[in-house]
Design a protein around this motif. Structure first.
Motif, mmCIF file in Angstrom:
data_model
loop_
_atom_site.group_PDB
_atom_site.id
_atom_site.type_symbol
_atom_site.label_atom_id
_atom_site.label_comp_id
_atom_site.label_asym_id
_atom_site.label_seq_id
_atom_site.Cartn_x
_atom_site.Cartn_y
_atom_site.Cartn_z
ATOM 1 N N THR A 169 -2.545 73.884 -48.044
ATOM 2 C CA THR A 169 -1.639 74.615 -47.146
ATOM 3 C C THR A 169 -2.413 75.590 -46.275
ATOM 4 O O THR A 169 -2.182 75.694 -45.058
ATOM 5 C CB THR A 169 -0.581 75.381 -47.965
ATOM 6 O OG1 THR A 169 0.073 74.486 -48.863
ATOM 7 C CG2 THR A 169 0.460 76.015 -47.058
ATOM 8 N N GLU A 173 -2.658 75.702 -42.148
ATOM 9 C CA GLU A 173 -2.253 76.893 -41.396
ATOM 10 C C GLU A 173 -3.412 77.445 -40.577
ATOM 11 O O GLU A 173 -3.247 77.856 -39.419
ATOM 12 C CB GLU A 173 -1.741 77.968 -42.368
ATOM 13 C CG GLU A 173 -0.459 77.594 -43.108
ATOM 14 C CD GLU A 173 0.736 77.500 -42.187
ATOM 15 O OE1 GLU A 173 0.699 78.094 -41.077
ATOM 16 O OE2 GLU A 173 1.716 76.820 -42.545
ATOM 17 N N THR A 174 -4.608 77.452 -41.163
ATOM 18 C CA THR A 174 -5.788 77.945 -40.448
ATOM 19 C C THR A 174 -6.116 77.044 -39.261
ATOM 20 O O THR A 174 -6.450 77.527 -38.167
ATOM 21 C CB THR A 174 -6.997 78.018 -41.400
ATOM 22 O OG1 THR A 174 -6.670 78.820 -42.530
ATOM 23 C CG2 THR A 174 -8.207 78.619 -40.706
ATOM 24 N N ASP A 177 -3.746 77.626 -36.444
ATOM 25 C CA ASP A 177 -3.976 78.906 -35.781
ATOM 26 C C ASP A 177 -5.262 78.893 -34.943
ATOM 27 O O ASP A 177 -5.387 79.657 -33.980
ATOM 28 C CB ASP A 177 -4.072 80.037 -36.815
ATOM 29 C CG ASP A 177 -2.726 80.360 -37.438
ATOM 30 O OD1 ASP A 177 -1.703 79.974 -36.836
ATOM 31 O OD2 ASP A 177 -2.695 80.971 -38.526
ATOM 32 N N ASP A 433 2.502 70.793 -39.443
ATOM 33 C CA ASP A 433 3.290 71.921 -39.921
ATOM 34 C C ASP A 433 4.478 71.467 -40.766
ATOM 35 O O ASP A 433 4.978 72.226 -41.593
ATOM 36 C CB ASP A 433 3.762 72.809 -38.767
ATOM 37 C CG ASP A 433 4.429 72.029 -37.650
ATOM 38 O OD1 ASP A 433 4.403 70.794 -37.701
ATOM 39 O OD2 ASP A 433 4.961 72.675 -36.730
ATOM 40 N N SER A 436 3.055 71.380 -44.144
ATOM 41 C CA SER A 436 2.849 72.737 -44.646
ATOM 42 C C SER A 436 4.123 73.299 -45.262
ATOM 43 O O SER A 436 4.090 73.938 -46.321
ATOM 44 C CB SER A 436 2.371 73.637 -43.507
ATOM 45 O OG SER A 436 2.199 74.954 -43.964
#
Length: 470
Positions: A169, A173-174, A177, A433, A436
């Motif tokens: 996860t 997310e990293t 971003d 996503d 995620s």
């Protein structure tokens, strides 16, 4: 969590050699210092020491006691804890507790000591639930499984799975971003490989719940057979006492008799039912109908066949009831001249299965044992088959984890459902996503097992089922 000082009786309420009153909280030492009279002043005594003296209510001596002092954090609850060992009579233990409460403690709620241990980080929720399972263990396997959980086997397994999920996860997310520096092309295939492995582990835990339930609750077992086959005699042999009336008159057992029996480390919640046959007797017919209902809901059917009499329509009706069920056949009365062999019975089983709808989907290979309930022969072989059937023989608790808790099983099923959605998103080439979101849902579901993601109401409900002094 309330930060006051609590007290309760931690031993059973029955006359015994010793009774224990436990005190836990920030003023535990002040409370005992007010009522204890002995050589030392307990408020200043060292931790993990035992002191001999008397509990006094004002000037009246209540009892001669040994007092164990344990200072935080090296205690069960993580708080200052005092245990008063007094004489075990019901009245004297209550008097000691009343004296403690009058001098600054309040009565503990059910399970509040263990609840404080959980909230203070001394154990996770799966270990806390194992505490009550240890107390209520009915057999050796249940005790070993509970002790395994108490040592943290479930927590360790769940933490390992959660770490794998949160790593993936965090990576997604990293990458979302910072897409300029982290390339996730081709990552979906790697993620699918990881999730497949995690799903294998979770499904193993879910599958273990059947064995776990058997260990904890016992095997719902029904003794079935036609009248006078020896069902009640078998119950008496297994229970070790004259639990059921045994006569040569058919239909003696009219109602179900229930008995809890220990065999091979397992618990059998055994029901001896009325002999199954066609009858015009209204009372007996009610017993036969009840027997059929018990068979439908059983984990195990013990079909007692009378080997001294030819098989008949009643035997075929009973065999039909075993379709799709775990069953052990006992050819009883091997001490007499027998006319029914295993071959004859196997042929009858195959014939009945052929006539029964959907029976072809189930195995006709039902274990058969020649026994004599009268001479107590064949019981050892029955025990071995029982262990093999329900626990696949001997089991080890060193690295095997068994789920014995319905709440934990439901959380695992929720996690499994969320991870299946991750696989579905990957196969449908959905944006990362989406993965995620479902990964975090699985992470949260698994966290409820250890208590990391659980609400206050559920915590209170779980601990309300504990006994008062634990």
């Amino acid at each position: 969590m309330r930060k006051d000082t609590i007290a309760a009786i931690s031993t059973g309420m029955t006359n015994s050699g010793i009774g224990i009153v436990r005190i836990s909280g920030p003023e535990a030492f002040e409370v005992i210092d007010r009522i204890y009279r002995g050589k030392d002043r307990l408020l200043e005594a060292e931790s993990h020491t035992i002191h001999y003296g008397y509990v006094k209510d004002k000037q009246e001596t209540v009892d001669e006691v040994l007092v164990m002092l344990m200072r935080a954090p090296r205690t069960f609850t993580g708080e200052d804890t005092v245990e008063i060992n007094c004489h075990g009579g019901n009245y004297v233990v209550k008097r000691v507790l009343e004296t403690v409460i009058r001098n600054g403690a309040r009565p503990a709620e059910p399970g509040e000591f263990t609840k404080r241990a959980f909230l203070n980080g001394k154990m996770d929720l799966s270990q806390a639930e194992a505490v009550i399972d240890v107390i209520t263990s009915k057999n050796e396997y249940a005790l070993q499984s509970s002790m395994s959980q108490l040592k943290g086997n479930i927590r360790n397994k769940i933490e390992d799975i959660r770490n794998k999920i949160i790593y993936q996860t965090a990576f997604i997310e990293t990458a979302l971003d910072d897409p300029e520096h982290i390339d996730i092309d081709g990552y979906s295939e790697k993620l699918k490989y990881v999730i497949d492995d995690i799903l294998v582990d979770i499904r193993k835990l879910i599958d273990s719940s059947d064995s776990g339930r058997i260990m904890k609750e016992g095997i719902q077992t029904v003794i079935a057979g036609k009248p006078n086959a020896g069902k009640s005699s078998l119950l008496n042999v297994l229970s070790g006492r004259e639990r059921a009336i045994v006569t040569d008159i058919e239909g003696t057992t009219r109602d179900a008799l229930e008995e809890q029996i220990q065999m091979g480390g397992l618990t059998l919640n055994m029901v001896d039912t009325a002999g199954i046959r066609e009858t015009d007797d209204i009372i007996e017919k009610m017993g036969v109908d009840k027997a059929r209902d018990y068979v439908k809901n059983a984990d195990l059917i013990i079909y007692v066949a009378d080997a001294s009499r030819p098989l008949d329509k009643n035997d075929e009706d009973i065999i039909q009831l075993t379709v799709g069920k775990k069953c052990i056949i006992l050819l009883n009365k091997s001490d007499l001249k027998t006319v029914v062999t295993k071959e004859i019975l196997q042929n009858t089983i195959e014939r009945v299965f052929e006539k029964t709808k959907n029976a072809g989907n189930y195995s006709k290979d039902i274990p058969m044992i020649d026994i004599s309930a009268k001479e107590e022969q064949g019981i050892q072989e029955f025990e071995e088959i029982l262990k093999t059937m329900f626990l696949k023989g001997e089991i080890s608790f060193n690295d095997q984890v068994y789920i014995t808790n319905i709440r934990q099983k439901a959380a695992l099923q929720d996690a499994c459902e969320s991870l299946n959605k991750v696989i579905e998103s990957i196969e449908n080439q959905m944006p990362e996503d989406f993965c995620s979101i479902d990964l975090m849902d699985a992470y949260e579901s698994l966290g409820s097992i250890t208590g990391e993601t659980i609400g206050e109401d559920l915590v209170n409900e779980i601990f309300s089922k504990f006994c008062m002094g634990k």
